[in-house]
Each structure stands twice: as structure tokens, then as C-alpha cells.
Design an enzyme around this catalytic site. Structure first.
Site, PDB file in Angstrom:
ATOM      1  N   HIS A 309      36.473  29.831  44.907  1.00  0.00           N
ATOM      2  CA  HIS A 309      36.074  28.468  45.161  1.00  0.00           C
ATOM      3  C   HIS A 309      34.698  28.439  45.450  1.00  0.00           C
ATOM      4  CE1 HIS A 309      36.100  24.435  47.076  1.00  0.00           C
ATOM      5  NE2 HIS A 309      37.354  24.400  46.526  1.00  0.00           N
ATOM      6  N   ASP A 367      45.271  25.568  44.639  1.00  0.00           N
ATOM      7  CA  ASP A 367      46.256  25.460  43.416  1.00  0.00           C
ATOM      8  C   ASP A 367      46.840  26.769  43.218  1.00  0.00           C
ATOM      9  OD1 ASP A 367      45.026  23.160  42.506  1.00  0.00           O
ATOM     10  OD2 ASP A 367      43.100  24.057  42.105  1.00  0.00           O
TER      11      ASP A 367
HETATM   12  N1  ACO Z   1      38.614  35.723  38.751  1.00  0.00           N
HETATM   13  C1  ACO Z   1      37.755  36.625  38.571  1.00  0.00           C
HETATM   14  N2  ACO Z   1      36.282  36.601  38.891  1.00  0.00           N
HETATM   15  C2  ACO Z   1      36.108  35.395  39.360  1.00  0.00           C
HETATM   16  C3  ACO Z   1      37.061  34.307  39.690  1.00  0.00           C
HETATM   17  C4  ACO Z   1      38.221  34.557  39.379  1.00  0.00           C
HETATM   18  N3  ACO Z   1      39.026  33.521  39.691  1.00  0.00           N
HETATM   19  N4  ACO Z   1      36.042  33.416  40.433  1.00  0.00           N
HETATM   20  C5  ACO Z   1      34.780  33.814  40.308  1.00  0.00           C
HETATM   21  N5  ACO Z   1      34.875  35.049  39.805  1.00  0.00           N
HETATM   22  C6  ACO Z   1      33.663  36.060  39.644  1.00  0.00           C
HETATM   23  C7  ACO Z   1      32.805  35.704  38.585  1.00  0.00           C
HETATM   24  O1  ACO Z   1      32.943  36.288  37.348  1.00  0.00           O
HETATM   25  C8  ACO Z   1      31.251  36.013  39.297  1.00  0.00           C
HETATM   26  O2  ACO Z   1      31.294  37.407  39.259  1.00  0.00           O
HETATM   27  P1  ACO Z   1      29.837  38.223  38.817  1.00  0.00           P
HETATM   28  O3  ACO Z   1      29.170  37.883  40.224  1.00  0.00           O
HETATM   29  O4  ACO Z   1      30.084  39.519  38.802  1.00  0.00           O
HETATM   30  O5  ACO Z   1      29.122  37.475  37.739  1.00  0.00           O
HETATM   31  C9  ACO Z   1      31.590  35.782  40.936  1.00  0.00           C
HETATM   32  O6  ACO Z   1      32.986  35.769  41.046  1.00  0.00           O
HETATM   33  C10 ACO Z   1      31.160  34.475  41.241  1.00  0.00           C
HETATM   34  O7  ACO Z   1      31.690  33.370  40.430  1.00  0.00           O
HETATM   35  P2  ACO Z   1      30.901  32.083  40.011  1.00  0.00           P
HETATM   36  O8  ACO Z   1      31.828  31.423  38.807  1.00  0.00           O
HETATM   37  O9  ACO Z   1      29.586  31.959  40.273  1.00  0.00           O
HETATM   38  O10 ACO Z   1      31.685  31.231  41.190  1.00  0.00           O
HETATM   39  P3  ACO Z   1      31.659  29.745  41.270  1.00  0.00           P
HETATM   40  O11 ACO Z   1      31.407  29.324  42.894  1.00  0.00           O
HETATM   41  O12 ACO Z   1      30.602  28.925  40.469  1.00  0.00           O
HETATM   42  O13 ACO Z   1      32.928  29.304  40.759  1.00  0.00           O
HETATM   43  C11 ACO Z   1      35.260  28.527  40.803  1.00  0.00           C
HETATM   44  C12 ACO Z   1      34.145  28.555  41.674  1.00  0.00           C
HETATM   45  C13 ACO Z   1      35.025  27.620  39.568  1.00  0.00           C
HETATM   46  C14 ACO Z   1      36.444  27.908  41.506  1.00  0.00           C
HETATM   47  C15 ACO Z   1      35.917  30.049  40.059  1.00  0.00           C
HETATM   48  O14 ACO Z   1      36.009  31.062  41.249  1.00  0.00           O
HETATM   49  C16 ACO Z   1      36.847  30.065  39.417  1.00  0.00           C
HETATM   50  O15 ACO Z   1      36.800  29.707  38.117  1.00  0.00           O
HETATM   51  N6  ACO Z   1      38.036  30.004  39.543  1.00  0.00           N
HETATM   52  C17 ACO Z   1      39.399  30.209  39.060  1.00  0.00           C
HETATM   53  C18 ACO Z   1      39.592  28.697  38.762  1.00  0.00           C
HETATM   54  C19 ACO Z   1      40.249  27.885  39.904  1.00  0.00           C
HETATM   55  O16 ACO Z   1      41.038  28.329  40.491  1.00  0.00           O
HETATM   56  N7  ACO Z   1      39.759  26.592  40.241  1.00  0.00           N
HETATM   57  C20 ACO Z   1      40.101  25.670  40.961  1.00  0.00           C
HETATM   58  C21 ACO Z   1      39.006  25.354  42.347  1.00  0.00           C
HETATM   59  S1  ACO Z   1      39.835  24.806  43.677  1.00  0.00           S
HETATM   60  C22 ACO Z   1      39.887  23.183  43.041  1.00  0.00           C
HETATM   61  O17 ACO Z   1      39.356  22.693  42.194  1.00  0.00           O
HETATM   62  C23 ACO Z   1      40.795  22.440  43.700  1.00  0.00           C
END
Ligand code: ACO
Length: 433
Positions: A309, A367
Site C-alpha cells: 500500500h 483487498d
Molecule cells: N508484490 C510484489 N512486490 C511488490 C508489491 C506486491 N504486491 N507491491 C510493491 N512491491 C515492490 C515493488 O516491486 C518495489 O520493489 P523494488 O523496491 O525492488 O523496486 C517495492 O515493493 C515498492 O513498490 P512501489 O510500486 O514503489 O510501491 P507503491 O507505494 O508505489 O505501490 C501499490 C503501492 C500500488 C499498492 C503496490 O504495492 C501494488 O501494486 N500492490 C498490489 C496491488 C494492490 O493490492 N492494490 C490495492 C491497493 S489498496 C487500495 O487501493 C484499496
């Protein structure tokens, strides 16, 4: 000023005021930065940018805290209902019995849609995604109620109570109608006698020859789901609502834009993506370990959906509440052996022990379990994000009101750092190689 930040730029010192919110959140006020220095800030994805002052919802992502108008989400989940929380979020205080009755009456009064609206559904092909229908029809409400959608904020605010009740009540009716349309089923009229959630389930699942009557557990699981989604400060869809509202656009147009922003799999679409992920893991006979390895390597663009998140770097408190109520809800529905639930539990256990997820502070978000709850109460998968939109409506409305009623409102208009070609001369078509 003693608490001002000092910025050193090109050999000069600039003083920038700081702001402290009511929960101690600190910000540097850069509103005059460009005028003072010629510089702008660069913050891809706005992860460090406060776009507004807001008194609706407080989140402490590190501590896993969520409060609506000061009330902890745990207390509201335990003691309140979606409709009462909707009133709280929109009006800033819990309703007294008279206010609560009036709000309920307004929602009841506005539950049916204009009969002409049924024809709009007919124009969509069978199989249309209900999020597309929802967004289009929400926007069209401005055509049915032009006096509530003048695009002159002061006039729209004068009729705000009616517009808000219409949006909250009709989003549920439109959602149910879009489902019936997608299945080729006749529309079911709302019943005045039914509470909000029961009425929605009636419009979804009743038949002209037989009423669907949910068990109290199903109705309360839906109530909890909606309440937990009611607001979440400046997320992607709410920021979109505020951005559209900042131009002076009416409540229906602004919330319709919120529906579009919510649709994507990184935001509201994640609950559906979680179920798709669990189903594909199940279909492949994986116990989850292969999927986790792929998610860690980023292979095939896989992410562990329902994990991570932007704001929570801790367990999402909403996920905790849903998870805690989950077993009770499943037991009441007579669901014992759901293979997808078993996979979800294994994935969560494995990820919470895995250094990749731990070091990045990736925990289950709301979620991760909410899709399973929706599935258990019989909501079809392509409606999951629509359910989120119904829940989020009070938050979008409150944020629209905050923008529309701000006498100092400025249109949202971020800047950019241009990195494209520098000036070049036009080449006529015949001279291009
Ligand atoms: N699975 C695997 N790796 C992940 C995940 C995940 N779900 N989420 C983040 N990471 C990793 C990224 O690859 C990145 O790794 P790195 O540092 O080696 O490059 C690091 O964690 C940081 O990720 P970001 O994308 O920069 O985190 P951000 O804060 O921008 O994204 C997000 C948050 C979009 C929610 C992300 O965690 C994600 O895609 N999660 C899965 C989708 C999801 O569950 N969305 C619902 C959000 S809650 C809502 O809307 C109610």
C-alpha cells in the site's frame, strides 16, 4: 520564524514555512517556492506531496491507524453502520436520531432511478463492464437533475443534501441494474421498507416471482465491507474527484471520474485481481510458493495482489477487521472448504515471513480478503470494484464538498519537468526521410 525550513539553492538561503496538522503531521509549505526561487518540486506519483488541507480522514500508515472524522475505524466497524458512517463522513459529526431518520428517508426517497434511465442501459452491449456503465450513468444524473448540477459550486452547494442523498442511494440502484443488464435479467425495483444493504441485495438477486432475503450475517458482512471502504483520504480516485471538483464541476461529474480512477487493478480493481490470482494459482496446482517467487522476481509482471500500500507500511487496519470477521461470516454462510481461501491464507503466511515482503513493508491491504468476502456473499467477480465504488461514494462526496466550499479553492494544476526535444523546425512531409 523558528520552525521554518531553510532551503539552500544556488548560493542563496530561502525560508519556507512549515505546517503541523492536528495529529502532528508535518509539512513544508512550498506554495510560494516557484515565485521565490524559480524552482518547482518533483515528486513522481505525489508520494511526498500534500495536495490539500483536509479534516475528513486521518491515516497513520506506519502505525496502521485509520480514523473517519476522528473516530477509530475499529469502533465504527464494531458499533456503527454504513449509512450512519456515510452521514458522519459527509457532515463531520454523527447524526442525532432525527438527523439519522431524515437521512434514511432521503435515501429511501431517492432509491429508484428515473424511468428514462432504464433506456440508457439498453444502449450498452451485453457483457459491458459494470464500472463503465456505473461511471456513465452517474455522470448522466446531472442531466436528470440539472438544478443539482449547475457547475457553479455555490449553487450546487445550496442543494448539496439532496445531491448527496441521490448519489449515495442511486449508485446502489445503478450498480444492481448494471448487473441485471449484464445477465439479461429484468430490473428489480427498490423496496422502501428495506435497509440500505438489504435493498441492494434485493435489487441484485430477487426475481419477479421470488424475493431474495439475505441472512442477517450476509447483510452485516456487506454493511461492514461498505463501511470499511467509505473513505481513505487522498487516494487515486479521491484525488481524481477533487481534481475534477477543483474546476467547478458538479458532484455527479466529479464522482463519475472517481469511478474511472478506481477501476484500475492497482487501486479498486485489486479485489478482483486477488480472486483472479488465487484462481490461477489453484488452477495451476501451485500451493502459492511458485507465485510468490515470481512476484518477488517481477517475472511476467506478477505482483502479489492485495499486498502493499502506498500509505500503510504496516498491516492495513481494514484488512485486520475483515479478516477477523471473516470466519464468522463464512460459518454463517455454511462455507467450510474454500480452496481459494486456503491458498490466500498460505500466501499471507508465507509472505509475512519472507524477507522480500518484510523488508519492503508489504502487508495485506483491505483487498486481500475483501474479494473473498464478496465472493462468499454471492457478488459476481466483475462487480467487486463496483461494490468498492458504492462504499467509497460518501468519501468522494465529502471531498467534493470540501473542495467546492473552499473559498480559496484553486484549480488543481500540477507542473512538470519537461524532458522532451528542445526547439526544432517543422519539416514538410515530402522532405521527411
Ligand atoms: N508484490 C510484489 N512486490 C511488490 C508489491 C506486491 N504486491 N507491491 C510493491 N512491491 C515492490 C515493488 O516491486 C518495489 O520493489 P523494488 O523496491 O525492488 O523496486 C517495492 O515493493 C515498492 O513498490 P512501489 O510500486 O514503489 O510501491 P507503491 O507505494 O508505489 O505501490 C501499490 C503501492 C500500488 C499498492 C503496490 O504495492 C501494488 O501494486 N500492490 C498490489 C496491488 C494492490 O493490492 N492494490 C490495492 C491497493 S489498496 C487500495 O487501493 C484499496
Amino acid at each position: 520564524m523558528p520552525n521554518d525550513a531553510v532551503l539552500k539553492l544556488e548560493g542563496k538561503d530561502y525560508s519556507l514555512p512549515t505546517i503541523v496538522g492536528s495529529e502532528g503531521e508535518k509539512a513544508i509549505d512550498v506554495r510560494n517556492l516557484r515565485a521565490q526561487t524559480g524552482f518547482i518540486t518533483y515528486d513522481d506519483g505525489f508520494a511526498n506531496t500534500g495536495s490539500c488541507l483536509s479534516d475528513i480522514t486521518f491515516i497513520d500508515g506506519d502505525a496502521g491507524i485509520l480514523r473517519y472524522r476522528g473516530y477509530p475505524i475499529e469502533q465504527l466497524a464494531e458499533q456503527s453502520s454504513f449509512v450512519e458512517v456515510a452521514y458522519l463522513i459527509i457532515n463531520g459529526h454523527l447524526p442525532n436520531p432525527t438527523q439519522r431518520r431524515r437521512f434514511g428517508d432521503l435515501l429511501r426517497e431517492h432509491s429508484p432511478v428515473h424511468s428514462d434511465m432504464a433506456h440508457l442501459f439498453e444502449g450498452f452491449p451485453i457483457g459491458s463492464h459494470p464500472m463503465a456503465i456505473l461511471s456513465a450513468l452517474l455522470n448522466s444524473l446531472g442531466c436528470y437533475y440539472p438544478h443539482l448540477a449547475t457547475n457553479r459550486p455555490q449553487e450546487d452547494l445550496a442543494n448539496f443534501e439532496e445531491a448527496a442523498a441521490i448519489a449515495i442511494s442511486k449508485v446502489r440502484t445503478i450498480a444492481a441494474m448494471s448487473y441485471r443488464k449484464s445477465r439479461g435479467l429484468p430490473y428489480i425495483f427498490p423496496k422502501r421498507s428495506l435497509p440500505y444493504c438489504e435493498n441492494f441485495l434485493h435489487m441484485m438477486f430477487s426475481m419477479p416471482y421470488e424475493d431474495y432475503v439475505p441472512t442477517p450475517e450476509v447483510a452485516s458482512a456487506l454493511n461492514l465491507f461498505l463501511l470499511l471502504h467509505a473513505d481513505h483520504e487522498q487516494n487515486c480516485s479521491t484525488s481524481t474527484v477533487r481534481m475534477v471538483a477543483s474546476s467547478g464541476a458538479n458532484l455527479f461529474a466529479s464522482t463519475a471520474a472517481g469511478v474511472c480512477a478506481l477501476w484500475g487493478p492497482l487501486h479498486g480493481g485489486a479485489n478482483m485481481a486477488v480472486i483472479e490470482m488465487l484462481a490461477s494459482i489453484h488452477a495451476e496446482g501451485d500451493d502459492g510458493s511458485k507465485f510468490i517467487e515470481n512476484a518477488k522476481s517481477g517475472k511476467g509482471g506478477n505482483r502479489l495482489m492485495g499486498f502493499g500500500h502506498r500509505v500503510y507500511r504496516n498491516y492495513d487496519p481494514r484488512a485486520k477487521i475483515i479478516k477477523a470477521s471473516f470466519d464468522k461470516a463464512l460459518a454463517s454462510l455454511g462455507i467450510k472448504d474454500d480452496p481459494l481461501l486456503a491458498i490466500a491464507r498460505r500466501l499471507e503466511e508465507a509472505a509475512l515471513k519472507d524477507d522480500y515482503f518484510v523488508s519492503r513493508k508489504l502487508y495485506p491491504n483491505v483487498d486481500f480478503y475483501s474479494g473473498l468476502i464478496m465472493r462468499a456473499i454471492g457478488i459476481p467477480q466483475n462487480m467487486f470494484t463496483v461494490m468498492f465504488a458504492i462504499g467509497r461514494m460518501p468519501g468522494w462526496i465529502a471531498h467534493w464538498k470540501e473542495v467546492a466550499s473552499n473559498p480559496k479553492n484553486k484549480i488543481y494544476r500540477p507542473r512538470q519537468v519537461y524532458v522532451g526535444p528542445t526547439k526544432r523546425d517543422f519539416v514538410p512531409l515530402e522532405k521527411r526521410g
